[in-house]
Design an enzyme around this catalytic site. Sequence first.
Site, PDB file in Angstrom:
ATOM      1  N   SER A 108       0.897  -1.243  -0.032  1.00 37.53           N
ATOM      2  CA  SER A 108       0.106  -0.038   0.087  1.00 37.53           C
ATOM      3  C   SER A 108       0.625   1.128   0.071  1.00 37.53           C
ATOM      4  CB  SER A 108      -0.693   0.032   1.224  1.00 37.53           C
ATOM      5  OG  SER A 108      -0.074   0.194   2.534  1.00 37.53           O
ATOM      6  N   VAL A 111       2.278   2.250   3.415  1.00 40.30           N
ATOM      7  CA  VAL A 111       3.302   1.480   3.891  1.00 40.30           C
ATOM      8  C   VAL A 111       4.471   1.896   2.880  1.00 40.30           C
ATOM      9  CG1 VAL A 111       4.337  -0.687   4.286  1.00 40.30           C
ATOM     10  CG2 VAL A 111       2.135  -0.141   5.196  1.00 40.30           C
ATOM     11  N   GLY A 112       4.291   1.935   1.610  1.00 42.08           N
ATOM     12  CA  GLY A 112       5.375   2.560   0.841  1.00 42.08           C
ATOM     13  C   GLY A 112       5.844   3.812   1.216  1.00 42.08           C
ATOM     14  N   GLU A 129       5.974  -0.559  -5.684  1.00 42.63           N
ATOM     15  CA  GLU A 129       4.703  -0.971  -6.381  1.00 42.63           C
ATOM     16  C   GLU A 129       3.498  -0.803  -5.562  1.00 42.63           C
ATOM     17  OE1 GLU A 129       4.598  -2.205  -9.683  1.00 42.63           O
ATOM     18  OE2 GLU A 129       6.686  -1.858 -10.025  1.00 42.63           O
TER      19      GLU A 129
END
Lengths: 385, 543
Positions: A108, A111-112, A129
Amino acid sequence: MKDEPGSTNLFMKLDSVFIRKEPFGLVLIIAPWNYPVNLVLVPLVGALAAGNCVVLKPSEISQGTEKVLAEVLPQYLDQSCFAVVLGGPQETGQLLEHKFDYIFFTGSPRVGRIVMTAAAKHLTPVTLELGGKNPCYVDDNCDPQTVANRVAWFRYFNAGQTCVAPDYVLCSPEMQERLLPALQSTITRFYGDDPQSSPNLGRIINQKQFQRLRALLGCGHVAIGGQSDESDRYIAPTVLVDVQETEPVMQEEIFGPILPIVNVRSVDEAIEFINRREKPLALYAFSNSSQVVNQVLERTSSGGFAGNDGFLYVSLLSVPLGGVGHSGMGRYHGKFTFDTFSHHRTCMLTPSGLEKLKEIRYPPYTNWNQQLLRWGMGSNSCTLL
Amino acid sequence: MALEEQGRHRAALDPGSEKKAWARELVWELPGSREDRSQQSRAEAWGRSRACASEGSMSKKGGGGAVKNPGAEPTLGMDPFEDTLRRLREAFKSGRTRSAEFRAAQLQGLGRFLQENKQLLQDALAQDLHKSAFEADVSEIITTQNEVDYALKNLQAWMKDEPGSTNLFMKLDSVFIRKEPFGLVLIIAPWNYPVNLVLVPLVGALAAGNCVVLKPSEISQGTEKVLAEVLPQYLDQSCFAVVLGGPQETGQLLEHKFDYIFFTGSPRVGRIVMTAAAKHLTPVTLELGGKNPCYVDDNCDPQTVANRVAWFRYFNAGQTCVAPDYVLCSPEMQERLLPALQSTITRFYGDDPQSSPNLGRIINQKQFQRLRALLGCGHVAIGGQSDESDRYIAPTVLVDVQETEPVMQEEIFGPILPIVNVRSVDEAIEFINRREKPLALYAFSNSSQVVNQVLERTSSGGFAGNDGFLYVSLLSVPLGGVGHSGMGRYHGKFTFDTFSHHRTCMLTPSGLEKLKEIRYPPYTNWNQQLLRWGMGSNSCTLL
């Protein structure tokens, strides 16, 4: 792995210039639970091909796959250069405190950010990604049944738990009228009268996601589907209508077998709607008119784009999969993964002698020297060679 | 007013400009202690960018910002950048920058800027770094002009969609990669090549169709002025802006969302930039630095090596991110190298290097003081003189240097070359690999086997065998770091690619649904077999 030669200028004709692909070193791949084999192993292919040592952190949520990856996969690789590490968010946080030479993360945007912030401390490059709400514009000028088939297949595949799946539809009220019966027809055709008993419909990964999705069923009105079964983590292929932009189903990435339809009055309004929001990973436009499809393509931005079909392109090895903006940075698949995990090192090898030829560049400079050097460096001189 | 006091005063007047912890870090971006700062260096560093503040506009305008002059951006409201950025975003949304014609016009404008203001730029570079007109030409103006020409020549080709090959099931589809601008991009440039390192990234950013914000270094003030006042006149100012300021303003700027950030500077500030970018999930290119090792094998001609190493070390008074930072060689080699280096230095710069027109000066007092302190490490074998009033440091070689001394701990970025002894190429490689990956790495040897050994067993942004950083002037190969020396790369087409999002596109016919039917459930065994086979890589070879 081959060195790529580079062309030289007038003064460097005796030199060998090339780009050498080198492994970064120790790389970390963090994978999600929705395609837990594909999304951990395809990056691994590139990381290994590029010559790195690899740490895999598969998702703890897809427990069955996690087990196979942890217990069986290492037996097939050189374990001095490869490891699978396990754990939840806390362990992953600990892992991220360490220095890696590259981090490849699929998950997500929230969290990225955490991953990139952790990477920044060590100046570690990353590929992220991520995800987003992938818009699917359906023009008035189209065949509803064809569109329904194509949209439904890509939406409900893996019970909607696909980062590149169409997330919501944008169409006119008139189109919606034609699309709904077509979608119903498609869903019945694909999954039968009782989709819960179809072997071709997936389930939600866990209770937490299931509860989240079940809550979304309350947005707008259920036009098709809407059933759910907690004991089975089953959500029926659902279509929602009369959905407001402010409702949760239009605020977060759905990641489930729910397809909201939002009404717009024209392709311009659709494009404006799309551009008000974060850049998605994928964007879809359905129309018999290639001009309309190209309009949407040219006036929006997304990781990838498909006109009149779904995310088939992710299976191609010749084109990359990657996001933009909140949907991510970097890209992979095929050679792109190899390049992602390689440092492209510019190398120049000069003969150690022939110093006389180099003399011209040393100070003190005569006017003639200066002129010759200026000319030699300018782009006009290159065309003579 | 002392720096710290200025900050408190500003913060008191305008709570909105309160420094964030990481913005505070930016204030101390350069090595050296705060106490070293003289009144003069403060004035230098903040000088003109504070002119606006000193006019009494602080109470209205918040934490400082752009210099008030005809060419620069007006500052309004609490955040000096808000309006500029909003304006540029609107312009991007309008699609103005997308066409090849527009981009070419911008590049041509940039080219004219270089041609029509050569003298102005040379003067600015002379003022900032004591660069001779010749050095300004070869290291900044011509290089940038080459990039502009190259981009203009290849723009159409670069912008073209790249076709992708399809599999069995997609033969009727059109698959291609389209290059698209990211949107609003930020370029932060340093002071050592203040024209080149801000304009070469700009070439790629413009060619890629972005709206661009340039943040030139406030330390190279002469060049900053030309970029702020003259350059915008040559570009479409609805899509381009120069913003000014010091570390605090840059910190404020970085709180905003950009679609790409291109940063050239130190690793320490690189971390700050990447951390700020992470909040917005903004991709970055970081062109950083490090200590670039230079291994000199016993098997070489000392005079040739001395010429080549010295030229690249002392160019721009050593203020070059890819310059050889220190030499690794055996004591025997050192004995042969020292007289050769002295000979080279005398040849290049004369008996009194301070009067040579071909030797640069240190950018400011702070850097000068830092470098002068390094002259105390090891022993001075050559040079060692300095002149504070001129910010001059002689071309210097240090010997008997310990790894723990400051000169071996930080990137030197000055005309000082320490020699560290190793007993073999293996020991040299081991020494190099114990340290952070540098931006450049050099190996000198008559034996190509030795050169290749060093190349193969180390990692660095770039590598050169038997010469210096000439490759950075080539348009066909990229310049970029690895590890602490950076991420991403540019020059030539690589800059265009850096500033472009590569969007995979697939266009399918809207009809011919019958052909797609095979993929829909429910599946017969036959369907499944065919689909599995069709997707597998063996099937692709038949087409």
